[in-house]
Design a protein around this motif. Structure first.
Motif, PDB file in Angstrom:
ATOM      1  N   LEU A  75      46.343  32.521  23.122  1.00 20.80           N
ATOM      2  CA  LEU A  75      45.216  31.572  23.327  1.00 20.80           C
ATOM      3  C   LEU A  75      44.185  32.505  24.388  1.00 20.80           C
ATOM      4  O   LEU A  75      42.680  31.322  24.758  1.00 20.80           O
ATOM      5  CB  LEU A  75      44.840  30.810  22.576  1.00 20.80           C
ATOM      6  N   ILE A  76      45.449  31.480  25.540  1.00 19.97           N
ATOM      7  CA  ILE A  76      44.838  31.193  26.825  1.00 19.97           C
ATOM      8  C   ILE A  76      44.079  32.458  27.540  1.00 19.97           C
ATOM      9  O   ILE A  76      43.176  32.479  28.455  1.00 19.97           O
ATOM     10  CB  ILE A  76      45.761  31.030  27.466  1.00 19.97           C
ATOM     11  N   ALA A 122      39.747  35.678  30.570  1.00 24.69           N
ATOM     12  CA  ALA A 122      39.489  36.932  30.327  1.00 24.69           C
ATOM     13  C   ALA A 122      37.271  36.675  30.658  1.00 24.69           C
ATOM     14  O   ALA A 122      36.692  37.457  31.411  1.00 24.69           O
ATOM     15  CB  ALA A 122      38.647  37.660  28.675  1.00 24.69           C
ATOM     16  N   LEU A 123      37.379  35.693  30.718  1.00 28.03           N
ATOM     17  CA  LEU A 123      35.544  34.932  30.648  1.00 28.03           C
ATOM     18  C   LEU A 123      35.887  34.701  32.032  1.00 28.03           C
ATOM     19  O   LEU A 123      34.745  35.053  32.469  1.00 28.03           O
ATOM     20  CB  LEU A 123      35.419  33.574  30.017  1.00 28.03           C
ATOM     21  N   VAL A 124      36.633  34.472  32.722  1.00 29.56           N
ATOM     22  CA  VAL A 124      36.378  33.541  33.912  1.00 29.56           C
ATOM     23  C   VAL A 124      36.905  35.453  35.108  1.00 29.56           C
ATOM     24  O   VAL A 124      36.378  34.949  35.973  1.00 29.56           O
ATOM     25  CB  VAL A 124      38.066  32.656  34.168  1.00 29.56           C
ATOM     26  N   GLU A 125      37.529  35.834  34.290  1.00 25.40           N
ATOM     27  CA  GLU A 125      37.586  37.473  34.989  1.00 25.40           C
ATOM     28  C   GLU A 125      36.518  38.473  35.202  1.00 25.40           C
ATOM     29  O   GLU A 125      35.986  38.904  36.179  1.00 25.40           O
ATOM     30  CB  GLU A 125      38.691  37.815  34.169  1.00 25.40           C
ATOM     31  N   GLY A 126      35.760  38.204  33.906  1.00 21.77           N
ATOM     32  CA  GLY A 126      34.654  38.735  33.290  1.00 21.77           C
ATOM     33  C   GLY A 126      32.961  38.316  35.002  1.00 21.77           C
ATOM     34  O   GLY A 126      32.486  39.136  34.845  1.00 21.77           O
ATOM     35  N   GLY A 141      40.921  37.537  41.899  1.00 23.87           N
ATOM     36  CA  GLY A 141      39.981  36.718  40.302  1.00 23.87           C
ATOM     37  C   GLY A 141      40.748  37.655  39.684  1.00 23.87           C
ATOM     38  O   GLY A 141      40.078  37.016  38.390  1.00 23.87           O
ATOM     39  N   VAL A 142      42.470  38.179  39.364  1.00 26.56           N
ATOM     40  CA  VAL A 142      42.575  38.579  38.748  1.00 26.56           C
ATOM     41  C   VAL A 142      43.928  38.459  38.685  1.00 26.56           C
ATOM     42  O   VAL A 142      44.605  37.634  37.346  1.00 26.56           O
ATOM     43  CB  VAL A 142      43.061  40.847  38.234  1.00 26.56           C
ATOM     44  N   GLY A 158      46.485  30.766  34.527  1.00 31.36           N
ATOM     45  CA  GLY A 158      46.454  30.344  32.736  1.00 31.36           C
ATOM     46  C   GLY A 158      47.846  30.438  32.332  1.00 31.36           C
ATOM     47  O   GLY A 158      47.721  29.428  31.442  1.00 31.36           O
ATOM     48  N   LYS A 159      49.100  31.296  32.379  1.00 28.94           N
ATOM     49  CA  LYS A 159      50.133  31.043  31.507  1.00 28.94           C
ATOM     50  C   LYS A 159      50.377  30.155  32.473  1.00 28.94           C
ATOM     51  O   LYS A 159      51.256  29.813  31.530  1.00 28.94           O
ATOM     52  CB  LYS A 159      51.365  32.566  32.285  1.00 28.94           C
TER      53      LYS A 159
END
Length: 254
Positions: free
Chosen positions: A50-51, A56-60, A84-85, A92-93
């Motif tokens: 789920l995280i 993915a939104l932050v990276e995008g 950024g990645v 996040g983890k």
């Protein structure tokens, strides 16, 4: 979003992206020295999946905002790749374990920091591998080879990086006065490992596309060596924590 062409063999193939993660999870769940209840590991594993959505939104958003700047500079692109990645994913983890495991009743030993970081990493790796495999939805052989390659390399990378963070979380709990220093060190090392992995992967893909077989083989060898060494370090660290005597307290029995 799944490709409209993803039907038949593709729909059967995509779930294979989770097989390496499940194998790793079962391995950790049934180790006598490090045994944890499977349902607890599955809970953190699910949160690891789920995280990936907010990550993915932050990276995008970061990519959309900064792409015009780093496209013209290799140094800025490298900085984006690491911060950024790689950092975003590692943080996040860590956030999963920090908020969904560390205050729970089952988080009661130093080694649990590594085990539950790995569980979160495996969930994250599984959904990430599925995303990459989906790019080859219309070609089952390429889909399967992508799953196999990432199932070995990327899944192992997430285990090694998150295991590193877990080890330093355990040290931060043992040495509370220097807790932040240990935590930041763990995140920094995991980000460095993750960023180097990303750099190798991008170089390998680029060289394969350009037909530079020798260069890609060398990078693949170096990448394999990096992952093997990282894995050994994580395993040694986990075994060291298994013999640690300090206790983890202040639990919430929820």
């Amino acid at each position: 979003m799944l490709n409209a062409m993803c039907t038949g063999e593709c729909l059967l193939g995509l779930p294979l992206a989770f097989v390496p993660s499940i194998i790793w999870l079962v391995f950790f769940a049934f180790q006598k020295k490090h045994r944890e209840k499977f349902r607890n590991l599955m809970e953190i594993f699910a949160w690891g999946i789920l995280i990936a959505i907010p990550v993915a939104l932050v990276e995008g958003m970061a990519d959309f905002t900064l792409s015009e700047y780093y496209a013209a500079s290799a140094a800025l692109f490298a900085a984006f790749s690491f911060i950024g990645v790689a950092f975003v994913e590692e943080f996040g983890k860590y956030a999963v374990v920090r908020f969904k495991a560390m205050k729970r009743y089952f988080f009661d030993e130093p080694q649990d920091a590594v085990i539950y970081m790995v569980a979160a990493a495996l969930g994250f790796a599984g959904i990430e591998n599925m995303f990459y495999a989906h790019r080859f939805a219309e070609n089952f052989p390429e889909l399967f080879s992508t799953i196999a390659f990432r199932g070995i390399s990327a899944t192992f990378l997430h285990v090694a990086a998150s295991g590193t963070v877990g080890y330093f979380i355990a040290l931060s709990m043992e040495h509370k006065k220097e807790g932040k220093k240990f935590l930041f060190t763990g995140l920094a090392l995991a980000t460095l490992l993750h960023g180097i992995y990303n750099s190798f992967i991008m170089d390998i893909v680029k060289q394969v596309e350009q037909g530079e077989g020798t260069g890609s083989s060398l990078n693949l060898f170096l990448l394999s060596s990096l992952l093997i060494i990282s894995g050994i370090v994580v395993i040694v660290s986990l075994n060291k924590l298994a013999s640690s005597k300090f206790s983890v307290s202040n639990k919430e029995d929820v």
